[in-house]
Design an enzyme around this catalytic site. Structure first.
Site, PDB file in Angstrom:
ATOM      1  N   SER A 118     -13.185  19.204  17.716  1.00 10.73           N
ATOM      2  CA  SER A 118     -13.359  18.146  16.715  1.00 10.73           C
ATOM      3  C   SER A 118     -12.031  17.810  16.058  1.00 10.73           C
ATOM      4  CB  SER A 118     -14.382  18.571  15.655  1.00 10.73           C
ATOM      5  OG  SER A 118     -15.686  18.694  16.208  1.00 10.73           O
ATOM      6  N   ALA A 175     -17.158  14.469  17.907  1.00  8.60           N
ATOM      7  CA  ALA A 175     -16.635  15.325  16.843  1.00  8.60           C
ATOM      8  C   ALA A 175     -17.689  15.529  15.760  1.00  8.60           C
ATOM      9  CB  ALA A 175     -15.392  14.696  16.235  1.00  8.60           C
ATOM     10  N   LYS A 176     -17.728  16.752  15.240  1.00  3.73           N
ATOM     11  CA  LYS A 176     -18.582  17.010  14.076  1.00  3.73           C
ATOM     12  C   LYS A 176     -17.717  16.739  12.848  1.00  3.73           C
ATOM     13  CE  LYS A 176     -22.033  20.327  12.396  1.00  3.73           C
ATOM     14  NZ  LYS A 176     -23.189  19.438  12.547  1.00  3.73           N
ATOM     15  N   ALA A 177     -17.553  15.455  12.589  1.00  4.65           N
ATOM     16  CA  ALA A 177     -16.629  14.984  11.560  1.00  4.65           C
ATOM     17  C   ALA A 177     -17.387  14.611  10.291  1.00  4.65           C
ATOM     18  CB  ALA A 177     -15.852  13.779  12.079  1.00  4.65           C
ATOM     19  N   TYR A 192     -21.129  11.600   8.531  1.00  2.72           N
ATOM     20  CA  TYR A 192     -22.346  11.983   7.813  1.00  2.72           C
ATOM     21  C   TYR A 192     -22.618  11.127   6.579  1.00  2.72           C
ATOM     22  CZ  TYR A 192     -23.063  15.963  10.823  1.00  2.72           C
ATOM     23  OH  TYR A 192     -23.316  16.749  11.924  1.00  2.72           O
TER      24      TYR A 192
END
Length: 289
Positions: A63, A157-159, A163
């Site tokens: 990420s 990506a866990k950006a 969110y």
């Protein structure tokens, strides 16, 4: 643990050392606070062991690469930091949050190459993400916001920035008495919930959205593997909104959500059926093995 998350006893790992919980602070001119230059992982520790710890650490590094934000730690060093946090706080069962971000430095515009990339690991004891939904099925709203085109942002990506619309969607859902919201993607296909992937059952077979514009969750991948071991056919495909009426069962997957049955999405209702219960039970056995 109770109370505000910034006012608790315990230890948090920051930039190579353990610090007191209340001392884990950053400056107001931290780049990530202004420009969302941060990535994170959510993990669970069961009976003293973090489930898929190395896979989570590797995804955190990936990420960071996708956001042009190389994280100056190895998988092994991140794993060790997580273990240190759990040991320092005396927890065998906990939720673990690893977070990397661009800190404060010489840059305070959009570009931030001269600012350090920092890393922290915190953990806390956290029960079921959806409360009693594991028994009766969660109630979901249908979000007005959609998962974006992957040409606009690296969806692998866990950006943190990805969110923002999830928070907005979940707030709107909670205002209607729902636990969460299901989101469509930019094309109008069924995508996921705000923080969990989604599965449906029809005629004994499982259907789940193709993760081509949202995160292919580690729990999602684990559950697909479990279903294949059970000899259950899994269709990873684009799902149209009008298909919701034909599905019999539904569940969500995620580190926080684990495997949570869904009883309702908008006006569509689902049973908490035998396959849903079996998947939830088998997942529980797997993570605690």
């Amino acid at each position: 643990m109770a109370g505000a998350y910034d006012d608790r006893d315990g230890k948090i790992w920051m930039d190579g050392k353990l610090v007191e919980w209340r001392d884990a602070k950053v400056h107001i001119l931290t780049h990530a606070l202004h420009y969302a230059s941060s990535v994170f992982e959510g993990e669970r520790c069961y009976n003293g062991k973090i489930f898929k710890s190395s896979e989570h650490s590797a995804r955190l590094l990936r990420s960071g690469e996708l956001l042009d934000m190389p994280i100056p730690y190895s998988v092994e060093e991140i794993n060790a930091a997580k273990e240190a946090v759990l040991k320092a706080n005396g927890w065998d069962n906990a939720y673990v949050r690893a977070l990397a971000w661009r800190g404060s430095g010489e840059d305070m515009g959009v570009a931030a190459k001269r600012n350090p990339v920092r890393l922290a690991v915190a953990a806390w004891e956290w029960g079921s993400y959806y409360g009693d939904a594991k028994m009766k099925g969660a109630k979901l709203d249908i979000a007005k916001w959609r998962r974006p085109d992957p040409a606009t942002i690296p969806s692998e990506a866990k950006a943190a920035g990805l969110y923002m619309i999830c928070t907005m969607s979940k707030h709107a859902a909670e205002a209607k008495g729902c636990s969460d919201a299901m989101m469509f993607d930019y094309r109008g296909y069924v995508a996921e919930a705000t923080g969990a992937n989604i599965f449906f059952v029809k005629d004994g077979e499982v259907h789940t959205p193709k993760p081509d514009c949202f995160l292919n969750g580690l729990t999602r991948q684990t559950v697909i593997g479990m279903l294949k071991d059970m000899q259950v056919k899994v269709h990873e495909r684009h799902i149209m909104p009008e298909e919701l009426e034909s599905f019999e069962q539904c569940w969500l997957t995620g580190t926080a959500a684990e495997v949570t049955p869904v009883g309702q999405i908008g006006d569509y209702h689902f049973e908490v059926g035998e396959l849903t219960k079996r998947v939830a039970s088998e997942y529980e056995k797997l993570v605690r093995a």
